[in-house]
Each structure stands twice: as C-alpha cells, then as structure tokens.
Design a protein around this motif. Structure first.
Motif, PDB file in Angstrom:
ATOM      1  N   GLY A   7       2.737   6.817  40.247  1.00 45.64           N
ATOM      2  CA  GLY A   7       3.766   6.009  39.737  1.00 45.64           C
ATOM      3  C   GLY A   7       4.143   5.985  40.863  1.00 45.64           C
ATOM      4  O   GLY A   7       3.095   5.705  42.303  1.00 45.64           O
ATOM      5  N   GLU A   8       5.420   4.843  41.541  1.00 44.73           N
ATOM      6  CA  GLU A   8       5.590   4.639  42.971  1.00 44.73           C
ATOM      7  C   GLU A   8       5.411   5.055  44.086  1.00 44.73           C
ATOM      8  O   GLU A   8       5.300   4.475  44.970  1.00 44.73           O
ATOM      9  N   ALA A   9       5.636   6.176  43.820  1.00 44.59           N
ATOM     10  CA  ALA A   9       5.620   6.978  44.584  1.00 44.59           C
ATOM     11  C   ALA A   9       4.133   7.098  45.462  1.00 44.59           C
ATOM     12  O   ALA A   9       3.821   7.068  46.559  1.00 44.59           O
ATOM     13  N   LEU A  10       2.820   7.392  44.645  1.00 50.16           N
ATOM     14  CA  LEU A  10       1.510   7.055  44.727  1.00 50.16           C
ATOM     15  C   LEU A  10       1.776   5.859  45.222  1.00 50.16           C
ATOM     16  O   LEU A  10       0.767   5.897  46.667  1.00 50.16           O
ATOM     17  N   SER A  11       1.695   4.640  44.744  1.00 49.03           N
ATOM     18  CA  SER A  11       1.508   2.944  45.163  1.00 49.03           C
ATOM     19  C   SER A  11       2.139   2.787  46.309  1.00 49.03           C
ATOM     20  O   SER A  11       1.359   2.041  47.210  1.00 49.03           O
ATOM     21  N   ALA A  12       3.744   3.419  46.966  1.00 51.80           N
ATOM     22  CA  ALA A  12       4.499   3.562  48.520  1.00 51.80           C
ATOM     23  C   ALA A  12       3.184   3.667  49.159  1.00 51.80           C
ATOM     24  O   ALA A  12       3.242   3.340  51.058  1.00 51.80           O
ATOM     25  N   LEU A  13       3.373   5.069  49.071  1.00 50.58           N
ATOM     26  CA  LEU A  13       1.820   6.012  50.469  1.00 50.58           C
ATOM     27  C   LEU A  13       0.655   4.912  50.604  1.00 50.58           C
ATOM     28  O   LEU A  13       0.190   4.873  51.498  1.00 50.58           O
ATOM     29  N   VAL A  14      -0.112   4.376  49.387  1.00 53.27           N
ATOM     30  CA  VAL A  14      -1.135   3.297  49.218  1.00 53.27           C
ATOM     31  C   VAL A  14      -1.043   2.678  50.381  1.00 53.27           C
ATOM     32  O   VAL A  14      -1.752   1.962  51.494  1.00 53.27           O
ATOM     33  N   VAL A  15       0.057   1.800  49.971  1.00 55.32           N
ATOM     34  CA  VAL A  15       0.602   0.657  50.851  1.00 55.32           C
ATOM     35  C   VAL A  15       0.816   0.746  52.059  1.00 55.32           C
ATOM     36  O   VAL A  15      -0.030  -0.118  52.697  1.00 55.32           O
ATOM     37  N   ASN A  16       1.704   1.785  52.350  1.00 55.72           N
ATOM     38  CA  ASN A  16       1.234   2.556  53.828  1.00 55.72           C
ATOM     39  C   ASN A  16       0.668   2.758  54.822  1.00 55.72           C
ATOM     40  O   ASN A  16       0.590   2.349  55.568  1.00 55.72           O
ATOM     41  N   LYS A  17      -0.072   3.070  54.079  1.00 57.43           N
ATOM     42  CA  LYS A  17      -1.876   3.718  54.541  1.00 57.43           C
ATOM     43  C   LYS A  17      -2.440   2.461  54.711  1.00 57.43           C
ATOM     44  O   LYS A  17      -2.710   2.346  56.252  1.00 57.43           O
ATOM     45  N   MET A  18      -2.835   1.398  54.293  1.00 59.31           N
ATOM     46  CA  MET A  18      -3.722   0.607  54.568  1.00 59.31           C
ATOM     47  C   MET A  18      -3.211  -0.644  55.327  1.00 59.31           C
ATOM     48  O   MET A  18      -3.777  -1.231  55.792  1.00 59.31           O
ATOM     49  N   ARG A  19      -1.809  -0.600  54.857  1.00 57.50           N
ATOM     50  CA  ARG A  19      -0.836  -1.401  56.040  1.00 57.50           C
ATOM     51  C   ARG A  19      -0.442  -0.697  57.046  1.00 57.50           C
ATOM     52  O   ARG A  19      -0.775  -1.311  58.312  1.00 57.50           O
ATOM     53  N   GLY A  20      -1.604   0.068  57.981  1.00 54.30           N
ATOM     54  CA  GLY A  20      -1.189   0.911  59.320  1.00 54.30           C
ATOM     55  C   GLY A  20      -0.223   1.553  59.372  1.00 54.30           C
ATOM     56  O   GLY A  20       0.212   1.531  60.643  1.00 54.30           O
ATOM     57  N   VAL A  21       1.199   1.683  59.149  1.00 53.13           N
ATOM     58  CA  VAL A  21       2.115   1.311  58.956  1.00 53.13           C
ATOM     59  C   VAL A  21       2.492   3.091  59.047  1.00 53.13           C
ATOM     60  O   VAL A  21       3.251   3.979  59.530  1.00 53.13           O
ATOM     61  N   LEU A  22       1.752   3.987  58.679  1.00 49.25           N
ATOM     62  CA  LEU A  22       1.980   5.948  58.190  1.00 49.25           C
ATOM     63  C   LEU A  22       0.405   6.564  57.955  1.00 49.25           C
ATOM     64  O   LEU A  22      -0.443   5.538  56.830  1.00 49.25           O
ATOM     65  N   ASP A  23       0.106   7.185  58.720  1.00 45.18           N
ATOM     66  CA  ASP A  23      -1.180   7.253  58.779  1.00 45.18           C
ATOM     67  C   ASP A  23      -1.090   8.943  57.558  1.00 45.18           C
ATOM     68  O   ASP A  23       0.031   9.827  57.602  1.00 45.18           O
ATOM     69  N   VAL A  24      -1.325   8.679  55.993  1.00 44.35           N
ATOM     70  CA  VAL A  24      -0.662  10.010  54.835  1.00 44.35           C
ATOM     71  C   VAL A  24      -2.136  10.219  53.921  1.00 44.35           C
ATOM     72  O   VAL A  24      -2.627   9.273  54.073  1.00 44.35           O
ATOM     73  N   VAL A  25      -1.992  11.635  53.576  1.00 48.28           N
ATOM     74  CA  VAL A  25      -2.345  11.841  53.236  1.00 48.28           C
ATOM     75  C   VAL A  25      -2.155  12.292  51.699  1.00 48.28           C
ATOM     76  O   VAL A  25      -1.954  13.497  52.150  1.00 48.28           O
ATOM     77  N   ALA A  26      -2.482  12.511  49.901  1.00 56.12           N
ATOM     78  CA  ALA A  26      -2.073  13.577  49.801  1.00 56.12           C
ATOM     79  C   ALA A  26      -2.672  14.122  48.922  1.00 56.12           C
ATOM     80  O   ALA A  26      -3.435  13.746  48.193  1.00 56.12           O
ATOM     81  N   VAL A  27      -2.795  15.360  48.423  1.00 56.56           N
ATOM     82  CA  VAL A  27      -4.052  16.675  47.120  1.00 56.56           C
ATOM     83  C   VAL A  27      -2.947  17.321  46.777  1.00 56.56           C
ATOM     84  O   VAL A  27      -0.961  17.360  46.791  1.00 56.56           O
ATOM     85  N   LYS A  28      -3.860  16.905  45.240  1.00 55.17           N
ATOM     86  CA  LYS A  28      -2.766  17.727  44.613  1.00 55.17           C
ATOM     87  C   LYS A  28      -2.790  19.511  44.754  1.00 55.17           C
ATOM     88  O   LYS A  28      -4.361  19.771  45.354  1.00 55.17           O
ATOM     89  N   ALA A  29      -2.568  19.717  44.129  1.00 51.94           N
ATOM     90  CA  ALA A  29      -1.712  21.887  44.637  1.00 51.94           C
ATOM     91  C   ALA A  29      -2.953  22.639  44.180  1.00 51.94           C
ATOM     92  O   ALA A  29      -3.503  22.156  42.540  1.00 51.94           O
ATOM     93  N   PRO A  30      -3.677  23.163  44.862  1.00 49.70           N
ATOM     94  CA  PRO A  30      -5.111  23.916  43.846  1.00 49.70           C
ATOM     95  C   PRO A  30      -4.431  25.367  42.778  1.00 49.70           C
ATOM     96  O   PRO A  30      -3.668  25.680  42.674  1.00 49.70           O
ATOM     97  N   GLY A  31      -5.411  25.321  41.936  1.00 51.54           N
ATOM     98  CA  GLY A  31      -4.565  26.607  41.014  1.00 51.54           C
ATOM     99  C   GLY A  31      -4.243  25.790  39.592  1.00 51.54           C
ATOM    100  O   GLY A  31      -3.959  25.158  40.027  1.00 51.54           O
TER     101      GLY A  31
END
Length: 604
Positions: A300-324
């Motif tokens: 949702g909007e949380a993922l969209s916000a992270l992607v936008v900030n990443k592409m604009r260079g505001v924040l270096d962030v990566v998200a992954v789903k928990a394993p298992g």
C-alpha cells in the motif's frame, strides 16, 4: 406440523425397505433402528509364527550377524575393498561405506535375517550418533558375539556375561575419553578428514571448508554438473527473501542492492500505513543512515512512500518480507533481530511502529539484497547474544521430535554462527558420484565428532593399546567369575579393528597386533601401524588419527547389542509364504487397483 410432500415420503419409505435385510444365518430381518442379533463370525486369519529355542535360536542369530559383518569388514582401512550393491532401478552402486552396505543386506532365512537386522541397528546407531565408525562397530559386534556364544555354550551365565561386557565397555570408553586430545587447528581437521574419506584431495577440501565457516558454521554436500569438486561459501546470515520492489535496486547490472553500515528495523507485523513509519524515517533522514526493513509484508501507501523517497534520493532504504511461514517466521525474524541487535517490534511486547526510536534499530556491517535472497554480515557487536542464541538452538536440535525440525535448527545455527560452505561434488559417472558423496559425508561427520570430543591414534591402535594396558584394571573391577569372562570377551574384541586393517592390506593380523602392542609399551600409545605405507610409526605425528567420539560410540553400541544377543533364549519369526509368479502378478494388480493405477501389464 407441516407434512412432507408425497414424493419425499415415498423416497424415505423406499430407503427403509432397502436397508431392511435378512441376516445370512438366522433369516431375521432388521432395519436401521434395530440392533443386529449377536453372532460370531471370524474374518481374520492370523499368520503363523516359528518359535526357536536355546542353541538353535542363538546359532541362527550368529549366522545372520556373520553374513553382514563379513560383507562390511572388507572395507576397513586405507587398503579396504569396495562392495557392489545391485539396484532395482539404475546402475549398480559401488560403495565403501559400512552402514550403507549393512542396510542393503536382507537374508532369505527369516531367523538369520533377525541377526542381520541387529547388526544394521549397531551400524545405524553409530552413524546417527557419530556419523562414522560403522565398520568398526560391526566388526567388534561380530567378535563379541562369536566369542560370547562359545562361553554361553560352555555353561557361563549369559546374564552375568552381559553385565561384564557392559561394565568393561564403560571403563574402556572412559579411558578413551581421558587419553583423547583436543583438535588444535586446521591440520588436525585435515588429517581426520583424510582418514575418514581415504582421499587426500577430499580431506583438504573439507578442512578448508570447515576452517572457513568456523565452529558453528555448516558444511553441506551437494551434487555438481562438473567433473571436479569445488566449494562455495555463503558468509553471514542468509535468508531466502529478496527485495519487495525492483525500485530498491542500486546495481542494475547485477540486480542487487548493497548497503554499508545500515540500520535494521525488524517487526513481525504488516506495514501498510505510512503514518506508522514516518517518525523513524524522519529521524533517519537527519542522520543520513541507510535503513533495512524486515516485516511480514510491506504494501500500500507505505511501500509507495518508501519507493518514492528511495528514487528521489531522500532516503536509502530496502524492505524485504520475513522468511519462513507461521511460527517459524517469528523464529527467523527473532534470529535477525538478535544478530543485528535490533529490538523486536511486536504488539504483544507492547511496542508499536510509531513508537520506534533510533536506539531500537539494529546495526550490520554490510547487507546485500538480491531478487530472491538476502545476506546480512554482522558487525560483531552482538557476539554474546549470538552465542547464547546458538546454544539455545543447539538444545532445540538435540530435543527435536523430527529430522526436519532438527535440520532447520542446525541451519539456523549455521546462519548465525558464520555461514555455510557448500561442497559441490562432481564425477564422470553417477556410480562414482554416489560413492564420493558418501565419503564426503562420512568425513564431515568425523570432523564434527573430532571437534566435539577430541582425537586418538588411528588404525585401531588406540583400542589395541588399551587391550593390554587395561586388562588388570578391568578384571579387578568385576565381581564374579562369569563377569570376568564377559570382560575378557570385550577386551579381546578391542584388537579386531587393528587386525582387520592389517588383513585388508594383505598382512597377518595377529603379527601386526603383537608388534603394535609391543611398540605401545616401549614408545607410547601414539605408535602403531600405517597400513597405507606398510610401516610402524608415530601415528599422531603422521596424522593417522580417529575422532574419540567415533571410537567410543563403536565400543558402546557393539557391547550393547552383542550382550543382548548372548542373553537370547527364544526367537520368534514369521513363516515366509512363497508365491507363484501368477500369485505375484495378482498381488501387484491388487495393489495397483488399490492405488488407482489400474491392473499391471500382462506378459504376452
């Protein structure tokens, strides 16, 4: 009350008539509401059993034990031979592994087959506890049983005999533990692996792999499509989950995102509301630190916000789903939080995402995120917590109910402890590939055993020295003459491995044994016979060593099963039923029909 339609009444009446049947014996009718009259009708025929007593039963067991032991003993030592196993499907298998050979043997005589199964139990126990020493334990079982049967026949009390064997085994095992030495470096690991695999090349590969991943790391054996053997290393904590969005990728050519000294946020919940993570994101924007997020899902909007900030260079962030999945997912995420020093964010512990502060975030030296996997290289700040977690997981592995649970716990230990080394085994033919895999697995198990309980002189020399050294001490510890007879039987069996190694190399076993024992008294217990070079030497100095755990397990398991065989007074077995070819085909057709596969193909 509303009445049922006529058609419904007719259907009910018809069904009742259909259910009213005549009893085949009495002729009485009974319906669904009436109880059946009592009558006895046998539909089951029990298979008959053969019962054998006294000498006859013990003789059958001994013949079965000898059949398996004679097939296994030829593989012992550096000049041991191979055994060819026929396969119903595929090419025959040529092996040098004692437990694999023992498991394949099934004798036609049911009584002898019971003896064969007992030896298989000895080999399997040694394999499961120490991973090696199966041939040694089989040879010692054969020696104890054959000598013990003679004693029982001559009138010795078998119960006292068994007691003497067990007491002597315990005393010798304690002495093996006492004389063992700790593994001091990669050279000792290499020597153990060379002896177990009977190959210098395999020993070097295993020693390098075990040294690279450390004490808690894991080394696994896999098949390769190449002709040679190679090792692949995976360092750090590896999880089988990649980035949730390709927009997080930094290196477009390799499709990777590499982060140096990132902060780590670990939660077991879903992140879909951007307002929950805004406070911590604002703090990280000020510090300019990269952020790695592990969560059940990010949408949702949380993922969209992270992607936008990443592409604009505001924040270096990566998200992954928990394993298992399920409960195992929570365990994996807790492993990640412990390894990185992050606070585990969960509602049940009273911490929500919007209350997260910078000091709750973990740290790592480096994190590499790919499409389907993520590697976390820890920075060494959480060594104590990681060690405590590893010890907890090791206890879980020991108490696991299933092999799957144990393997998963061991995988987690390896991931936390330093990484995984994968030995890729290659060969020209499938037969050679299987043989090499068995040798690698034996050698790896021996290395683990050596790390756990230390090493002793190899080639059967350790037990041969203890036979002459401990005779008085062991006999004095026995209470009765019959127990002393049992102790002597066990002491005599200690020389069996040394003699068999010599015989497989083409020498007289008793001559080599006498020389080894004389050298032990003269120069010390490290001296023995090198079967590869056919010379007497300092075995420890030359690297001819065995893990103490393997020797102790072989001793204890052989004494346990052999003692029980000697106390056998009655043997109960199935009477085999021989089927004709036509009956065999009918049975195959019946099984196929039961499995929904249709009848078998008839012969024309």
């Amino acid at each position: 009350v509303a009445t049922k339609p006529p058609i419904m009444r007719l259907a009910i009446a018809s069904s009742i008539l259909a259910l009213s049947i005549l009893h085949p014996v009495t002729g009485f009718a009974f319906g669904p509401g009436q109880s059946k009259p009592f009558y006895r009708e046998s539909l089951t025929a029990l298979n008959a059993k053969k019962v054998t007593f006294k000498e006859e039963s013990r003789k059958a067991l001994v013949e079965g034990i000898n059949a398996v032991a004679d097939a296994v003993r030829v593989t012992l030592g550096p000049k041991g031979r191979n055994v060819v196993l026929e396969r119903n499907y595929g090419a025959p298998e040529i092996v040098n592994d004692g437990v694999t050979i023992a498991r394949e043997i099934s004798l036609e005589d049911p009584e002898q087959n019971v003896g064969a199964r007992l030896v298989q139990e000895v080999a399997s126990k040694s394999d499961s506890k120490a991973g090696d020493g199966t041939t040694t334990s089989t040879i010692m079982t054969q020696s104890i049983v054959n000598n013990g049967i003679r004693a029982v026949t001559s009138g010795v009390n078998p119960v006292a005999l068994n007691s003497g064997i067990r007491k002597a085994a315990r005393l010798v095992a304690e002495e093996v533990t006492r004389v063992s030495r700790n593994v001091t470096g990669i050279e000792d690991l290499k020597n153990v692996a060379i002896i177990a695999s009977n190959s210098f090349e395999m020993g070097n590969i295993i020693a390098q792999a075990c040294d690279k991943v450390g004490e808690y790391g894991s080394t696994v054996v896999e098949e390769s499509q190449t002709l040679g053997d190679e090792v692949e290393y995976t360092e750090g904590l590896t999880i089988d989950r990649g980035f949730v969005s390709p927009y997080f990728v930094k290196d477009q050519e390799r499709q990777l995102c590499e982060m140096i000294n990132p902060r780590v946020l670990v939660t077991d919940g879903k992140i879909d509301n951007v307002q929950e993570i805004v406070p911590i994101l604002e703090q990280l924007v000020k510090t300019k630190e990269p952020l790695f997020i592990v969560a059940e899902d990010i949408t949702g909007e949380a993922l969209s916000a992270l992607v936008v900030n990443k592409m604009r260079g505001v924040l270096d962030v990566v998200a992954v789903k928990a394993p298992g999945f399920g409960n195992r997912r929570r365990d994996y995420t807790q492993d990640i939080s412990i390894a990185t020093g992050a606070t585990f964010i969960a509602e049940e512990v009273g911490i929500t995402l919007d209350s997260v502060q910078l000091d709750m975030l973990g740290t790592a030296d480096r994190i590499v995120v790919g499409k389907e996997s993520t590697t976390i290289v820890t920075d060494g700040r959480q060594e104590e917590a990681i060690t405590a977690r590893i010890q907890q997981l090791q206890r879980e592995a020991e108490n696991a109910d299933t092999d799957f649970d144990r393997d998963k716990a061991e995988e987690r230990v390896a991931a936390l402890g330093g990484g995984i080394a994968r030995i890729k085994v290659g060969a020209a033919t499938e037969t050679e590939l299987k043989d090499k895999k068995l040798r690698y697995e034996d050698a790896l198990n021996s290395v683990r055993s050596a790390r756990e309980m230390g090493i002793v002189a190899g080639g059967g020399a350790c037990l041969a020295h203890l036979q002459s050294k401990m005779q008085k001490e062991v006999l004095d510890a026995m209470e009765t003459e019959d127990e002393r007879q049992g102790a002597m039987i066990l002491l005599n069996s200690l020389s069996s491995p040394c003699m068999q190694v010599a015989e497989n190399a083409g020498f007289e076993g008793s001559v080599v044994l006498a020389k080894v024992q004389a050298l032990g008294e003269e120069k010390g217990s490290d001296w023995g016979w090198d079967a590869r070079e056919s010379e007497y030497c300092d075995l420890m100095a030359k690297g001819i060593i065995d893990p103490a755990k393997v020797t102790i397990n072989a001793l204890e398991n052989s004494a346990s099963v052999a003692g029980l065989v000697l106390t056998t007074e009655c043997l109960v077995t199935e009477i085999p039923v021989l089927l004709s070819e036509e009956e065999k085909q009918k049975e195959i057709d019946r099984q196929n029909m039961a499995a929904g596969m249709g009848p078998g193909i008839p012969d024309y």
